[in-house]
Design an enzyme around this catalytic site. Structure first.
Site, PDB file in Angstrom:
ATOM      1  N   LYS A   1      -4.863  -1.242  15.524  1.00 40.13           N
ATOM      2  CA  LYS A   1      -5.518  -0.459  14.488  1.00 40.13           C
ATOM      3  C   LYS A   1      -6.723   0.312  15.041  1.00 40.13           C
ATOM      4  CE  LYS A   1      -2.818  -1.476  11.039  1.00 40.13           C
ATOM      5  NZ  LYS A   1      -2.013  -0.432  10.358  1.00 40.13           N
TER       6      LYS A   1
ATOM      7  N   TYR B   1      -3.181  -7.120  16.294  1.00 36.72           N
ATOM      8  CA  TYR B   1      -3.328  -6.272  15.112  1.00 36.72           C
ATOM      9  C   TYR B   1      -4.576  -5.404  15.221  1.00 36.72           C
ATOM     10  CZ  TYR B   1      -3.969  -5.015  10.190  1.00 36.72           C
ATOM     11  OH  TYR B   1      -4.166  -4.332   9.008  1.00 36.72           O
TER      12      TYR B   1
ATOM     13  N   ASP C   1      13.931   3.340  10.685  1.00 33.95           N
ATOM     14  CA  ASP C   1      12.897   2.619  11.431  1.00 33.95           C
ATOM     15  C   ASP C   1      11.813   3.583  11.882  1.00 33.95           C
ATOM     16  OD1 ASP C   1      11.404   1.032  13.145  1.00 33.95           O
ATOM     17  OD2 ASP C   1      13.162   0.080  14.056  1.00 33.95           O
TER      18      ASP C   1
ATOM     19  N   THR D   1      -1.466  -7.394  -1.334  1.00 30.05           N
ATOM     20  CA  THR D   1      -0.115  -6.906  -1.065  1.00 30.05           C
ATOM     21  C   THR D   1       0.772  -8.093  -0.674  1.00 30.05           C
ATOM     22  OG1 THR D   1      -0.283  -6.593   1.344  1.00 30.05           O
ATOM     23  CG2 THR D   1      -1.157  -4.823  -0.065  1.00 30.05           C
TER      24      THR D   1
ATOM     25  N   ASN E   1       2.040   5.226   7.218  1.00 31.94           N
ATOM     26  CA  ASN E   1       1.554   3.984   6.635  1.00 31.94           C
ATOM     27  C   ASN E   1       2.260   2.743   7.178  1.00 31.94           C
ATOM     28  OD1 ASN E   1       0.191   2.410   4.275  1.00 31.94           O
ATOM     29  ND2 ASN E   1       2.374   1.975   4.043  1.00 31.94           N
TER      30      ASN E   1
ATOM     31  N   ILE F   1       0.832  -1.199   0.000  1.00 31.80           N
ATOM     32  CA  ILE F   1       0.000   0.000   0.000  1.00 31.80           C
ATOM     33  C   ILE F   1       0.866   1.247   0.000  1.00 31.80           C
ATOM     34  CG2 ILE F   1      -1.606   1.350   1.409  1.00 31.80           C
ATOM     35  CD1 ILE F   1      -2.925  -1.293   2.238  1.00 31.80           C
TER      36      ILE F   1
END
Length: 254
Positions: free
Chosen positions: A154, A150, A57, A185, A84, A19
């Site tokens: 988010k 995850y 990083d 991806t 991102n 992305i």
């Protein structure tokens, strides 16, 4: 032809693949000067003075601050920040060790905090406003099994984005997030293998099962996400801030 982002300068974290690379390509095509910041060099078939590859990083405070400084030095300022950078991992919570929890949540959330803070400081100093756009996920709106770290990270990004939008509005800095669904991806190799190990299915079967959940009939592409990011960064979205904008083929219809 009027370039949508002509004269604007952009910094994108995690811009070397997937992305992020799609966003780099789209904003360059829209006329912006773009710096891509990633652990790996961003390979682009261009010698344009409008493109800069930076390595470092996104959870290293000094490295993020330097990436902003290098972008300003190269392009004369910073108008658009796209946070991102991120990772995903598959693990049932009862089998997850704390190191993995920390790795996923720190990379996903801390990178957004550091990128947002560094860019906001620069934009405030410039005194001409700006745009910050953060990568969340459909998993930030709806929890999913084997993705607790995850999804939690988010969801936190959506909340952080809302807080920043209110706090930075007096400086005319807009802050939004994008929440992709299933996007084609390089991440999908690891995702498919992770779910295959848990379910006993093959990676190809896992991918097909996920594809069937998308009413639109296909996975999204980095270009689909990049088109939304380009719009959010444009004057057409001048009155939009604090939002989480989805591109998901109607998979999460809210």
């Amino acid at each position: 032809m009027v370039e949508k982002h002509g004269g604007k300068s952009v910094l994108i974290t995690g811009g070397a693949s997937g992305i992020g690379l799609g966003i780099v390509k789209r904003l360059l095509a829209d006329g912006a000067s773009v710096a891509s910041f990633d652990l790996h060099p961003t390979e682009m078939n261009t010698n344009s003075s409008k493109f800069l590859s930076l390595t470092g990083d996104a959870v290293d405070e000094a490295a993020v601050d330097k990436a902003v400084q290098d972008t300003v030095a190269a392009f004369g300022g910073l108008d658009i920040m796209v946070c991102n950078a991120g990772v995903i991992a598959i693990s049932p919570v009862i089998d997850m060790d704390f190191a993995e929890w920390r790795r996923v949540t720190e990379i996903n959330l801390h990178s957004v905090f550091l990128g947002s803070r560094a860019s906001a400081r620069q934009m405030i100093a410039q005194g001409r406003g700006g745009v910050i756009i953060n990568a969340s996920s459909g998993g930030g709106r709806k929890g999913a099994p084997n993705l607790s770290h995850y999804c939690a990270s988010k969801a936190a990004i959506i909340s952080l984005t809302q807080s920043l939008a209110i706090e930075l509005a007096p400086h005319k800095i807009r802050v939004n997030s994008y929440t992709p669904g299933h996007i084609e991806t390089p991440f999908w190799k690891g995702i498919a293998e992770g779910f295959a190990a848990i379910s006993g299915k093959s990676p190809d079967e896992v991918v097909e099962d996920f594809r069937k959940t998308v009413p639109w009939g296909r996975f999204g592409t980095p270009a689909d996400v990049a088109a939304t990011v380009s719009w959010l960064a444009s004057p057409d979205a001048e009155y939009i801030s604090g939002q989480a904008i989805a591109m998901n083929g109607a998979e999460f219809p809210y």
